[in-house]
Every structure is written in C-alpha cells, then in structure tokens.
Design a protein around this motif. Structure first.
Motif, PDB file in Angstrom:
ATOM      1  N   ASN A  36      -9.482  -7.324  -4.076  1.00 48.21           N
ATOM      2  CA  ASN A  36      -9.134  -6.070  -3.413  1.00 48.21           C
ATOM      3  C   ASN A  36      -9.188  -4.952  -4.463  1.00 48.21           C
ATOM      4  O   ASN A  36      -8.319  -4.858  -5.322  1.00 48.21           O
ATOM      5  CB  ASN A  36      -7.725  -6.178  -2.806  1.00 48.21           C
ATOM      6  CG  ASN A  36      -7.279  -4.895  -2.123  1.00 48.21           C
ATOM      7  OD1 ASN A  36      -7.954  -3.867  -2.179  1.00 48.21           O
ATOM      8  ND2 ASN A  36      -6.141  -4.959  -1.449  1.00 48.21           N
TER       9      ASN A  36
ATOM     10  N   ALA B  81       2.364 -12.084  -5.719  1.00 46.50           N
ATOM     11  CA  ALA B  81       1.439 -10.941  -5.635  1.00 46.50           C
ATOM     12  C   ALA B  81       0.890 -10.586  -7.014  1.00 46.50           C
ATOM     13  O   ALA B  81      -0.201 -10.027  -7.137  1.00 46.50           O
ATOM     14  CB  ALA B  81       2.139  -9.731  -5.020  1.00 46.50           C
TER      15      ALA B  81
ATOM     16  N   PRO C 103       7.013  -6.804  -5.706  1.00 46.08           N
ATOM     17  CA  PRO C 103       6.170  -6.437  -4.562  1.00 46.08           C
ATOM     18  C   PRO C 103       6.600  -6.893  -3.169  1.00 46.08           C
ATOM     19  O   PRO C 103       6.625  -6.090  -2.231  1.00 46.08           O
ATOM     20  CB  PRO C 103       4.818  -7.039  -4.943  1.00 46.08           C
ATOM     21  CG  PRO C 103       4.789  -6.931  -6.422  1.00 46.08           C
ATOM     22  CD  PRO C 103       6.205  -7.242  -6.853  1.00 46.08           C
TER      23      PRO C 103
ATOM     24  N   SER D 217       1.460  -0.870  -6.247  1.00 50.10           N
ATOM     25  CA  SER D 217       0.086  -1.209  -5.884  1.00 50.10           C
ATOM     26  C   SER D 217      -0.207  -0.859  -4.429  1.00 50.10           C
ATOM     27  O   SER D 217       0.492  -1.304  -3.508  1.00 50.10           O
ATOM     28  CB  SER D 217      -0.171  -2.697  -6.096  1.00 50.10           C
ATOM     29  OG  SER D 217      -1.431  -3.061  -5.557  1.00 50.10           O
ATOM     30  N   THR D 218      -1.251  -0.067  -4.219  1.00 51.46           N
ATOM     31  CA  THR D 218      -1.654   0.297  -2.863  1.00 51.46           C
ATOM     32  C   THR D 218      -2.040  -0.949  -2.077  1.00 51.46           C
ATOM     33  O   THR D 218      -1.649  -1.121  -0.921  1.00 51.46           O
ATOM     34  CB  THR D 218      -2.837   1.286  -2.897  1.00 51.46           C
ATOM     35  OG1 THR D 218      -2.451   2.440  -3.633  1.00 51.46           O
ATOM     36  CG2 THR D 218      -3.240   1.715  -1.491  1.00 51.46           C
ATOM     37  N   GLY D 219      -2.814  -1.833  -2.708  1.00 52.45           N
ATOM     38  CA  GLY D 219      -3.301  -3.014  -2.008  1.00 52.45           C
ATOM     39  C   GLY D 219      -2.251  -4.068  -1.734  1.00 52.45           C
ATOM     40  O   GLY D 219      -2.229  -4.677  -0.667  1.00 52.45           O
ATOM     41  N   SER D 220      -1.349  -4.305  -2.708  1.00 55.12           N
ATOM     42  CA  SER D 220      -0.386  -5.404  -2.586  1.00 55.12           C
ATOM     43  C   SER D 220       0.958  -5.004  -1.979  1.00 55.12           C
ATOM     44  O   SER D 220       1.703  -5.859  -1.508  1.00 55.12           O
ATOM     45  CB  SER D 220      -0.122  -6.024  -3.961  1.00 55.12           C
ATOM     46  OG  SER D 220      -1.273  -6.637  -4.454  1.00 55.12           O
TER      47      SER D 220
ATOM     48  N   SER E 206      -8.497  -1.892  -4.441  1.00 53.60           N
ATOM     49  CA  SER E 206      -7.390  -0.925  -4.458  1.00 53.60           C
ATOM     50  C   SER E 206      -6.096  -1.509  -5.024  1.00 53.60           C
ATOM     51  O   SER E 206      -5.087  -0.814  -5.105  1.00 53.60           O
ATOM     52  CB  SER E 206      -7.137  -0.380  -3.051  1.00 53.60           C
ATOM     53  OG  SER E 206      -6.631  -1.390  -2.196  1.00 53.60           O
ATOM     54  N   ASP E 207      -6.142  -2.780  -5.409  1.00 56.11           N
ATOM     55  CA  ASP E 207      -4.947  -3.433  -5.963  1.00 56.11           C
ATOM     56  C   ASP E 207      -4.816  -3.037  -7.434  1.00 56.11           C
ATOM     57  O   ASP E 207      -5.604  -3.448  -8.280  1.00 56.11           O
ATOM     58  CB  ASP E 207      -5.080  -4.948  -5.831  1.00 56.11           C
ATOM     59  CG  ASP E 207      -3.801  -5.689  -6.173  1.00 56.11           C
ATOM     60  OD1 ASP E 207      -2.923  -5.081  -6.835  1.00 56.11           O
ATOM     61  OD2 ASP E 207      -3.679  -6.864  -5.794  1.00 56.11           O
ATOM     62  N   THR E 208      -3.801  -2.217  -7.735  1.00 55.54           N
ATOM     63  CA  THR E 208      -3.652  -1.737  -9.112  1.00 55.54           C
ATOM     64  C   THR E 208      -3.261  -2.850 -10.085  1.00 55.54           C
ATOM     65  O   THR E 208      -3.349  -2.666 -11.301  1.00 55.54           O
ATOM     66  CB  THR E 208      -2.623  -0.589  -9.202  1.00 55.54           C
ATOM     67  OG1 THR E 208      -1.421  -0.973  -8.524  1.00 55.54           O
ATOM     68  CG2 THR E 208      -3.171   0.674  -8.563  1.00 55.54           C
TER      69      THR E 208
END
Length: 409
Positions: A320, A54, A242, A269-272, A322-324
């Motif tokens: 993505n 990730a 992750p 991470s919101t996305g991962s 939103s992936d920090t």
C-alpha cells in the motif's frame, strides 16, 4: 652463478612484497561475528502478529530494501543477510528472539527491533553482550543514553519531545481546553504522557481533566473513549498504536463527539490507520511528522519520491503506497546502509557503533526538507525535528515550521 643469485634475490624480494601486500590487506579487514568477505548478518525483531501487527510492513520494507542493495552488489561487495523474527509485540518473546539472533544466528547487530516494551526487555542483554542494538523502531526517550547504554541507539524523534510539541500547540491554540488522554499503559504511553505534561507545565493540572489507560491485550478501547466524552473533554489526545488509534477515531465519530483530536505520529499512517478509521471520521485530526507522505501531491516531482516509487515497483510492488510505515522502513534501512558503508572493511561491532554515532547532516530522500540526521558520542537521538500536520480530505496537510524536539528547542 651470479645470474642465478640475482634471480633468486629478485624472486625473494617479490615474495616479500606479495607477503607484505597480503598482510596489509588482512590488516585492513577487521570482522566481528556475523561478517565475512561476502556477507553481513543483520538481525531484526518485528510484530508480524499480535496487537501491533500493522507495523509488520516496516520489517518487510526493510527486507525489500536490503534485497535492492544486494541486487546492486551489496555493501563493499558484501551481501546483507537480513534475519527477521516475529515477537508478536510480546517482551518475553522479544527476549527469546534476541538471544536466538545473537547466540544462534550470530548476527553482527540487531537492527530496528520494534516497540518500547520489547526493546526495554532486551536492552540490558544487548549491552551486556556488547552487540549493537541499533536504530530502534520506537521513540522512547531512554534510548538516548550513551553513558549507561552505549550499545543502544534510537532513530525516530522521541515521544517526550513529540508530547512537548503538542503541548506547545495547545498552549497557543486552546489554552482553556479540557484535555482527556487515552494512552497505552506501558513505557511507550507513559513516555508520551510525560512529554505532554512537561510541556504544559503548571497549566497541566487544570487543563488535563481525564486520563484513560488501556492494555494492549484488550480487543477494544470503546469504553475508554465513552468515559472521556462523559467527563466533558474537548481536547482528545490519543497516544495509541495503530489498531487502537483507528478505533479511537471511529468511536469518537460514532458518538457524534467533536473534540480537537490529537493523534501521535506512530499511528498517523494514512493507509494503516486513517483509511480503516474512515476519511470522513478523520477530518481535522492533528499529528506531527518528519517523513514525506507519498500521497501528498506536493511531492509529485520530488526526486526522493521518484526513487521511492522505483524501489516499490521493482522490489515491493504489492504494498500500500500510502502506508507511511513503508516510508519509515525505507528511510530507516537507508540509514543503516549509510553506517555500514562508512564502516568500510572495519566491520566490528565497536566500529558500527562508532560510525552510527558520527552521522552529520544526513538528509534522507523521504525525510522532510530540513530534517537531517545528526549523532555524536554524546547524542544518540538521530532525528530531533517534527512538523505539525492536519488531516484534510484524503491526506495530511502540513502547517507551521519544522520544530525542534530537543528539550528547550
């Protein structure tokens, strides 16, 4: 005859001036292996495969950012040649890739290799070779040791500092809590654990009632989560990478278990992590951060976020947003560019480390306001501040003040 002599003297003087000018120009330019008038070779090691894959997006984002810099003319006219290899989060493979970068590719430095175990495996090699081992993508506390390892420098807040911040929060909000900890059984997990225990002090012995380690080779940590629940834990701390972080959130929800849930920053991470775990399962999870969340509406008019979005549109459109980890790669790459620009035409390995250890109040575009990068010859910890946050709805909401992660801070 006099005229000819005069011309000869003038011509000779002109040659002398040109020679002196050329000599000065050459004197101003100092290069080590990996640098020329047109190129700077930068090495990198990432887990593009394996249990920590990730994080691979960090390397892809860094590559895209350097492409942006190159498209704009490079650094002082030199293009970055970014050579990034996969190590699968395997220490032996990391050693192999580090040797390849240094001895075969002949890079100027190895930048942002990811993970505590892989970096632990290559740290001595990098220092013996006197090759900058710079801005590591791991928060292990030991990267801040300029006396013993003058060629190694971390980047993000260190794990022990983060652990102490969670301890401070628990001592205030849930001093009678029964803590259960899931942690990765390596230097990374143990570093987080030490910080938490140091922060809890004498109270730790009574508050921590269960610890469950796991190996990165296992497919799932479900059994560890079940074991923690069975022991009466009401504060679940997940010190995980992750893949296992998402599993720990999901399994907790499947069990109908409602502990106070704390998740370390490297898996926030919101996305991962959060999205795969399920927004509904992640409500009220607590973590800490130092970077802006692109999905947070409070930043919609922020210039830094606008520049970040422009970068994504032009250089990394399919990512993505939103992936920090994308924000991490972007911010880390900006830090390296800052250092390389500061080096000017003195692109020696020694000067790279000198400039990296002389960063003052650098406010990155995507760092939270007030969180600045500072380094010195005796302080190799660039970022030492964090802010707590809680997951609400479909995003993280920050609360409290920016907290210093320094010991005693």
């Amino acid at each position: 005859m006099v005229m000819i002599t005069s011309r000869l003297v003038t011509f000779t003087a002109a040659i002398a001036i040109v020679a002196a000018t050329s000599s000065n120009a050459l004197a101003q330019k100092k290069y080590d292996t990996g640098v020329s008038d047109t190129e700077i070779k930068i090495g990198n090691i990432m887990p593009y495969s394996g249990p920590a894959s990730a994080y691979g997006i960090i390397g892809k984002t860094q590559a895209a950012y350097f492409n942006k810099i190159n498209a704009e003319g490079g650094i002082n006219g030199r293009k970055i040649n970014f050579i990034s290899y996969d190590d699968g989060y395997s220490p032996p493979k990391a050693v192999e890739q580090a040797r390849k970068l240094v001895e075969s590719d002949e890079v100027l430095l190895v930048y942002s290799p990811l993970g505590t175990p892989p970096n632990s495996a290559i740290q001595k090699y990098m220092n013996v070779k006197k090759v900058p081992h710079l801005f590591l993508a791991t928060g292990a506390t030991k990267w801040n040791d300029p006396k013993e390892f003058p060629w190694t420098m971390g980047w993000q807040p260190n794990y022990q500092s983060e652990g102490r911040i969670y301890a401070k929060y628990l001592m205030k909000e849930k001093p009678a809590g029964k803590i259960g900890i899931l942690y990765q059984n390596d230097d990374y997990g143990k570093d987080m654990l030490k910080g938490l225990k140091d922060g809890l002090g004498d109270k730790g012995a009574s508050m921590i009632i269960a610890e469950e380690p796991y190996e990165t080779s296992v497919p799932t940590i479900d059994s560890q989560v079940v074991a923690l629940k069975s022991k009466g834990v009401d504060v679940f701390i997940s010190f995980t990478t992750p893949k296992f972080a998402a599993q720990s959130i999901k399994k907790t929800a499947e069990l109908g278990w409602k502990p106070l849930f704390i998740l370390n920053n490297v898996s926030s991470s919101t996305g991962s992590v959060i999205k795969p775990a399920g927004f509904e399962n992640s409500q009220d999870v607590i973590s800490a951060t130092y970077l802006k969340d692109p999905s947070d509406p409070q930043w919609k008019d922020d210039l830094g976020l606008k520049n970040f979005d422009t970068f994504l549109t032009r250089h990394l459109a399919d990512v993505n947003r939103s992936d920090t980890f994308v924000v991490y790669g972007y911010s880390s790459a900006q830090t390296l560019v800052h250092v390389l620009k500061a080096c000017g035409d003195n692109l020696t390995r020694e000067n790279v480390m000198k400039q990296a250890a002389n960063i003052k109040k650098l406010q990155l575009e995507m760092a939270l306001p007030g969180i600045q990068i500072n380094t010195s010859a005796t302080d190799f910890a660039p970022i030492e501040q964090l802010q707590l946050m809680k997951f609400k709805g479909d995003r993280w909401e920050m609360f409290g003040d920016v907290i210093s992660g320094e010991v005693g801070g």
